[in-house]
Design a protein around this motif. Structure first.
Motif, mmCIF file in Angstrom:
data_model
loop_
_atom_site.group_PDB
_atom_site.id
_atom_site.type_symbol
_atom_site.label_atom_id
_atom_site.label_comp_id
_atom_site.label_asym_id
_atom_site.label_seq_id
_atom_site.Cartn_x
_atom_site.Cartn_y
_atom_site.Cartn_z
ATOM 1 N N UNK A 1 -21.467 12.247 33.069
ATOM 2 C CA UNK A 1 -22.811 12.542 33.606
ATOM 3 C C UNK A 1 -23.821 12.125 32.738
ATOM 4 N N UNK A 2 -23.741 12.346 31.463
ATOM 5 C CA UNK A 2 -24.810 11.736 30.498
ATOM 6 C C UNK A 2 -24.706 10.295 30.305
ATOM 7 N N UNK A 3 -23.564 9.799 30.130
ATOM 8 C CA UNK A 3 -23.510 8.304 30.053
ATOM 9 C C UNK A 3 -24.176 7.615 31.346
ATOM 10 N N UNK A 4 -24.091 8.224 32.397
ATOM 11 C CA UNK A 4 -24.776 7.471 33.669
ATOM 12 C C UNK A 4 -26.150 7.511 33.513
ATOM 13 N N UNK A 5 -26.689 8.766 32.917
ATOM 14 C CA UNK A 5 -28.082 8.717 32.885
ATOM 15 C C UNK A 5 -28.619 7.979 31.950
ATOM 16 N N UNK A 6 -27.764 7.731 30.734
ATOM 17 C CA UNK A 6 -28.395 7.048 29.544
ATOM 18 C C UNK A 6 -28.028 5.530 30.024
ATOM 19 N N UNK A 7 -27.190 4.933 30.820
ATOM 20 C CA UNK A 7 -27.316 3.731 31.248
ATOM 21 C C UNK A 7 -28.596 3.483 32.208
ATOM 22 N N UNK A 8 -29.074 4.229 33.160
ATOM 23 C CA UNK A 8 -30.085 4.081 33.931
ATOM 24 C C UNK A 8 -31.466 4.096 32.962
ATOM 25 N N UNK A 9 -31.283 4.752 32.037
ATOM 26 C CA UNK A 9 -32.761 4.808 31.260
ATOM 27 C C UNK A 9 -32.753 3.693 30.463
ATOM 28 N N UNK A 10 -31.690 3.204 29.616
ATOM 29 C CA UNK A 10 -31.532 2.066 28.943
ATOM 30 C C UNK A 10 -31.983 0.848 29.649
ATOM 31 N N UNK A 11 -31.478 0.680 30.718
ATOM 32 C CA UNK A 11 -31.883 -0.425 31.566
ATOM 33 C C UNK A 11 -33.155 -0.725 32.237
ATOM 34 N N UNK A 12 -33.944 0.315 31.688
ATOM 35 C CA UNK A 12 -35.450 0.009 32.155
ATOM 36 C C UNK A 12 -36.249 -0.377 31.009
ATOM 37 N N UNK A 13 -35.583 -0.183 29.730
ATOM 38 C CA UNK A 13 -36.574 -0.521 28.622
ATOM 39 C C UNK A 13 -37.179 -1.860 28.787
ATOM 40 N N UNK A 14 -36.405 -2.839 28.686
ATOM 41 C CA UNK A 14 -37.065 -4.269 28.830
ATOM 42 C C UNK A 14 -37.937 -4.421 29.905
ATOM 43 N N UNK A 15 -37.907 -3.878 31.041
ATOM 44 C CA UNK A 15 -38.870 -4.078 32.222
ATOM 45 C C UNK A 15 -40.046 -3.454 31.754
ATOM 46 N N UNK A 16 -39.902 -2.358 31.185
ATOM 47 C CA UNK A 16 -41.153 -1.644 31.083
ATOM 48 C C UNK A 16 -41.786 -1.312 29.736
ATOM 49 N N UNK A 17 -41.028 -1.916 28.903
ATOM 50 C CA UNK A 17 -41.409 -1.790 27.426
ATOM 51 C C UNK A 17 -41.785 -3.243 26.492
ATOM 52 N N UNK A 18 -41.275 -4.243 27.265
ATOM 53 C CA UNK A 18 -41.429 -5.582 26.476
ATOM 54 C C UNK A 18 -42.401 -6.422 27.254
ATOM 55 N N UNK A 19 -43.171 -7.016 26.650
ATOM 56 C CA UNK A 19 -43.871 -8.182 27.338
ATOM 57 C C UNK A 19 -43.135 -9.054 27.870
ATOM 58 N N UNK A 20 -43.377 -9.359 29.571
ATOM 59 C CA UNK A 20 -42.699 -10.300 30.147
ATOM 60 C C UNK A 20 -42.641 -11.582 29.598
ATOM 61 N N UNK A 21 -43.759 -11.862 28.684
ATOM 62 C CA UNK A 21 -43.704 -13.450 28.174
ATOM 63 C C UNK A 21 -42.957 -13.395 27.106
ATOM 64 N N UNK A 22 -42.227 -12.352 26.636
ATOM 65 C CA UNK A 22 -41.445 -12.316 25.443
ATOM 66 C C UNK A 22 -40.087 -12.042 25.697
ATOM 67 N N UNK A 23 -39.291 -13.000 25.931
ATOM 68 C CA UNK A 23 -37.782 -12.604 26.587
ATOM 69 C C UNK A 23 -37.035 -11.479 25.830
ATOM 70 N N UNK A 24 -36.427 -10.702 26.334
ATOM 71 C CA UNK A 24 -35.641 -9.723 25.723
ATOM 72 C C UNK A 24 -34.505 -9.343 26.662
ATOM 73 N N UNK A 25 -33.304 -8.848 26.216
ATOM 74 C CA UNK A 25 -32.214 -8.421 27.121
ATOM 75 C C UNK A 25 -31.562 -7.314 26.471
ATOM 76 N N UNK A 26 -31.318 -6.300 27.115
ATOM 77 C CA UNK A 26 -30.289 -5.147 26.800
ATOM 78 C C UNK A 26 -29.257 -5.080 27.831
ATOM 79 N N UNK A 27 -28.066 -5.197 27.690
ATOM 80 C CA UNK A 27 -26.968 -5.070 28.272
ATOM 81 C C UNK A 27 -25.909 -4.007 27.832
ATOM 82 N N UNK A 28 -25.425 -3.074 28.649
ATOM 83 C CA UNK A 28 -24.075 -2.250 28.434
ATOM 84 C C UNK A 28 -23.070 -3.019 29.100
#
Length: 395
Positions: free
Chosen positions: A209-236
């Motif tokens: 259950x915690x892993x599912x929550x962590x995956x969901x939160x982690x996969x919002x990091x790039x879309x909401x914390x990184x400048x879209x003009x500075x490419x970054x990727x986080x993949x589990x």
């Protein structure tokens, strides 16, 4: 200018032999032996066992070298832990290991460049040829540097080349600044409390259950914390928890692994910091221990402007203006040539390898290096070395 390759069939046979007998990082003993034997047959001076199984060869020009001009050319040698499904006649004979990234081709092209520079050695300066082990995330570039690569072999500028199936044959991808991303490996262990999934789930701390929550939160990091003009990727990329036979057993732990990629270090730091905050917040909320380990495997591969200018000039002279891919963009793949570019100015170039017979990408189990690009690689490597020496001698 070197434009003609006379021994192409011999080089193709050599490449396909390397492909048939692949070896993993720091275990390229037979690969190194074959390269050394080829160098000895040519009468080329070399030093072995640099950074493990690495080799550094050199060709000294017959011209005056009062400015101590020198340049390095680098190729990687190692294979990947994959079972080959290419179906080619020279498929891997080592189970669970294959040349799925074209390092067999890179080493072959570097040997071809050696042969042609040795035969046309009326230049002023020294060309060093770096056969690097263990590029695939296991630290071969660092190992050669730590073994004194740039102290033992006084290289002033360095160039690397990688086949690129996403580009058509005849095209070169090149740009100033970052051309490939930094690459981190991260591992997460969620230490919960297991138990019976039907009898007392309320008495457990379910790591799935915690892993599912962590995956969901982690996969919002790039879309909401990184400048879209500075490419970054986080993949589990992988998760393990429990057993498929334990349908009513909540496990004690869940583990995950994945990668972070970024073109600039600031974006990489933001992603790393945000992932740590996600883990810390879930650890605090569920009153458990979450272990996060981030291993920086690669720096961003950053091309120096003057070296890019030199490489572009060679491509134009040898292949024409149309050979330069327009509006080329950085790749989110990573490369440990990045560590060499921290030590010395230079450039990394992508060489088009895609055609109707070569449609599988790098790291695919169906990939095979496109032998038709061997002449392109040799011509570029030999001539960029000469151009670099000319530039240094004129400076």
């Amino acid at each position: 200018m070197i434009t003609k390759i006379n021994n192409l069939n011999e080089l193709i046979r050599f490449r396909q032999d390397l492909h048939r007998w692949p070896e993993l990082g720091f275990a390229e003993h037979e690969t190194s032996r074959k390269i050394a034997a080829h160098l000895e047959a040519l009468g080329v001076e070399y030093v072995g066992s640099v950074g493990g199984t690495g080799i550094v060869a050199k060709v000294v020009g017959t011209g005056d070298n009062h400015r101590m001009a020198s340049v390095g050319l680098r190729a990687d040698m190692d294979a990947l832990p994959l079972e080959e499904h290419s179906g080619v006649q020279h498929s891997s004979a080592n189970p669970g290991c294959m040349h799925a990234c074209g390092h067999d081709g890179h080493s072959t092209m570097l040997l071809g460049a050696i042969e042609h520079l040795q035969a046309n050695n009326d230049f002023s300066g020294t060309v060093y040829f770096v056969f690097q082990p263990a590029e695939e995330g296991v630290g071969g570039g660092k190992a050669m540097i730590n073994d004194g690569l740039f102290e033992r072999f006084p290289i002033n500028e360095i160039y690397g080349l990688h086949n690129w199936p996403d580009l058509p044959v005849g095209k070169f991808g090149l740009l100033e600044g970052p051309i490939m991303a930094s690459g981190d490996k991260f591992d997460i262990t969620i230490n919960g409390r297991g138990g019976h999934g039907g009898l007392n789930p309320h008495g457990c701390i379910d790591p799935i259950r915690i892993a599912a929550e962590l995956i969901n939160k982690a996969h919002t990091i790039v879309s909401r914390e990184i400048d879209p003009l500075s490419p970054a990727v986080l993949s589990i990329c992988a998760i393990q928890a429990g057993s498929m036979s334990g349908f009513n057993v909540i496990p004690h732990t869940a583990t995950m692994t994945g990668t972070i990629r970024a073109i600039d270090e600031e974006a990489g730091d933001i992603v790393r910091g945000a992932l740590k905050r996600v883990c810390d917040s879930l650890e605090h909320y569920y009153e458990i221990k979450i272990d996060l380990i981030i291993d920086n495997k690669f720096l961003a591969t950053v091309n120096e402007a003057d070296a890019v200018k030199t490489a572009r000039g060679v491509i134009r002279s040898c292949f024409g203006e149309d050979a330069l891919q327009q509006n080329y963009k950085p790749s989110m793949a990573s490369e440990d040539f990045s560590y060499m570019l921290v030590e010395r100015p230079g450039a990394y170039v992508h060489l088009g390898a895609g055609d109707k017979d070569h449609t599988h990408g790098l790291h695919s189990q169906k990939y095979d290096f496109n032998d038709s690009i061997i002449p392109h690689g040799i011509v570029f490597l030999a001539n960029v070395a000469l151009a670099s020496l000319d530039k240094q001698n004129a400076g």
